[in-house]
Design an enzyme around this catalytic site. Structure first.
Site, PDB file in Angstrom:
ATOM      1  N   ARG A  62      35.156  39.628-139.017  1.00 44.88           N
ATOM      2  CA  ARG A  62      34.118  39.167-139.939  1.00 44.88           C
ATOM      3  C   ARG A  62      34.312  37.685-140.238  1.00 44.88           C
ATOM      4  O   ARG A  62      35.378  37.130-139.991  1.00 44.88           O
ATOM      5  CB  ARG A  62      34.153  39.988-141.223  1.00 44.88           C
ATOM      6  CG  ARG A  62      35.488  39.990-141.907  1.00 44.88           C
ATOM      7  CD  ARG A  62      35.576  41.051-142.974  1.00 44.88           C
ATOM      8  NE  ARG A  62      34.579  40.841-144.014  1.00 44.88           N
ATOM      9  CZ  ARG A  62      34.555  41.481-145.187  1.00 44.88           C
ATOM     10  NH1 ARG A  62      35.472  42.377-145.459  1.00 44.88           N
ATOM     11  NH2 ARG A  62      33.635  41.249-146.075  1.00 44.88           N
ATOM     12  N   TYR A  92      45.972  57.532-140.092  1.00 46.25           N
ATOM     13  CA  TYR A  92      46.568  56.209-140.316  1.00 46.25           C
ATOM     14  C   TYR A  92      48.073  56.263-140.043  1.00 46.25           C
ATOM     15  O   TYR A  92      48.623  55.419-139.318  1.00 46.25           O
ATOM     16  CB  TYR A  92      46.292  55.799-141.761  1.00 46.25           C
ATOM     17  CG  TYR A  92      46.908  54.492-142.212  1.00 46.25           C
ATOM     18  CD1 TYR A  92      46.468  53.274-141.710  1.00 46.25           C
ATOM     19  CD2 TYR A  92      47.903  54.471-143.198  1.00 46.25           C
ATOM     20  CE1 TYR A  92      47.001  52.068-142.166  1.00 46.25           C
ATOM     21  CE2 TYR A  92      48.443  53.275-143.654  1.00 46.25           C
ATOM     22  CZ  TYR A  92      47.991  52.080-143.141  1.00 46.25           C
ATOM     23  OH  TYR A  92      48.520  50.894-143.594  1.00 46.25           O
ATOM     24  N   GLY A 146      43.149  39.445-137.893  1.00 48.56           N
ATOM     25  CA  GLY A 146      42.851  40.197-139.125  1.00 48.56           C
ATOM     26  C   GLY A 146      43.176  39.332-140.333  1.00 48.56           C
ATOM     27  O   GLY A 146      43.665  39.814-141.362  1.00 48.56           O
TER      28      GLY A 146
END
Ligand code: NAD
Ligand code: AKB
Length: 315
Positions: free
Chosen positions: A36, A142, A8
């Site tokens: 990504r 979360y 990440g």
């Protein structure tokens, strides 16, 4: 010399921890992964980088073996506001990725840093001077994943002696990589809008107090706890860390000391407001100060000046 994997690594925290680790430990000793590969090109090109889903255990294990990794920073996650829109996805990524990281750490003898959050607390937690060890019944998905993550890290330490460590980060304020969909994102956006438009429309009420931290202190915390003497750590994971606590009205007042005609208005987002209302106003961080000498440098005035100077310099 440490050999670090950051999972990440292109996010708000990951990108800045990556730059600092590469500066300290050398580019080739800091391997980056992310889902990504379309942002932070200098980071991607500055050393080893792999585009990999953190839940792909085989791929992550191969990277750990190939680069002789001894320390993993696990930073891939879905943040609070985004998570509310798709709880299943948030659970799968936040818990699936962490579980894979801990299993690989167990097999390969790696140390693991995983951040928890002020989001690990809920409406029944004491709101002011929130203790290190207290009630944790969060009401956001979360927060549920953050509490489960804290417990999972403790479990891998007790059961398998994995060297797991972590902090409960406050809202992180920074100017390199934009925040990734959290409730505290307003506290970053406000500085950009102050420079560009001299006005900000805030999605939280003006009197909403939350803990915040400036990125240089957040990066320092992440590295310092991984370098701390383990014999001093009574808590390993989920140390409360505090740097400053303020509400949007106060932040706007500090911005006005630099941009006198700055104005703020409010369009409340009910989902984000409910999350913020369920979180503490201000944490107590005595354990971190005693066990690994945590001491932040920035408070609201110094951070505001630095954020505005940096953004102005770039615009
Ligand atoms: P972010 O959203 O900015 O970055 C997360 C990164 O993870 C992104 O680059 C994303 O592409 C990547 N990612 C998402 N799903 C992935 C997957 N399946 N596989 C691989 N990579 C994936 O988040 P951040 O703010 O940098 O947060 C990092 C950690 O710190 C998270 O655990 C977060 O909960 C925690 N935290 C952040 C804050 C904050 O204010 N930024 C506060 C408290 C805790
Ligand atoms: C969020 O708002 O989701 C994050 C956090 C405080 O964990 N910034």
């Amino acid at each position: 010399m440490k050999r670090i994997l950051i999972i990440g690594s292109l996010g708000q925290l990951g990108s800045e921890i990556a730059y600092e680790c590469r500066k300290r430990y050398g580019n080739d000793n800091v391997v980056l992964t992310d889902l990504r590969d379309d942002i932070n090109v200098p980071l991607i090109q500055g050393g080893p980088f792999y585009k990999v889903d953190c839940r792909d255990g085989e791929a992550v294990l191969e990277i750990v073996k190939k680069h002789n990794i001894d320390t993993i920073y696990h930073l891939a996650a879905i943040l609070s506001a985004t998570a509310e829109r798709n709880p299943l996805n948030a659970w799968n990524i936040n818990m699936g990725g962490l579980m894979i990281t801990l299993e690989i750490a167990r097999q390969m003898g790696c140390a693991v840093f995983t951040p928890s959050s002020i989001g690990a607390f809920g409406p029944t937690t004491p709101k002011k001077f929130t203790p290190q060890d207290t009630i944790q019944r969060p009401t956001s998905i979360y927060g549920v994943t953050k509490v489960a993550g804290e417990l999972l890290c403790d479990y891998y330490n007790h059961k398998y002696d994995v060297d797991t460590r972590g902090v409960r980060f406050p809202g992180v304020i920074s100017n390199l990589t934009p925040p990734g969909g959290g409730t505290t994102d307003y506290a970053v956006e406000i500085y950009y809008e102050a420079v560009r438009k001299h006005h900000y429309t805030c999605f939280l009420r003006g009197d909403t107090y939350l803990d915040m931290i400036y990125m240089p202190d957040a990066v320092q915390a992440a590295i310092q706890i991984m370098e701390a003497d383990p014999s001093r750590l009574r808590h390993r994971n989920a140390f409360n860390i505090a740097a400053m606590s303020f509400c949007p009205e106060e932040q706007a007042a500090y911005i006005r000391t630099q941009i006198p005609d700055f104005t703020i208005s409010y369009e409340i987002d009910p989902v984000k407001q409910a999350i913020a209302d369920s979180w503490p106003d201000a944490l107590e961080d005595y354990a971190a100060r005693v066990e690994w000498d945590w001491k932040p440098k920035f408070e609201l005035a110094a951070m505001t000046k630095d954020m505005l100077d940096t953004i102005r310099g770039r615009e």
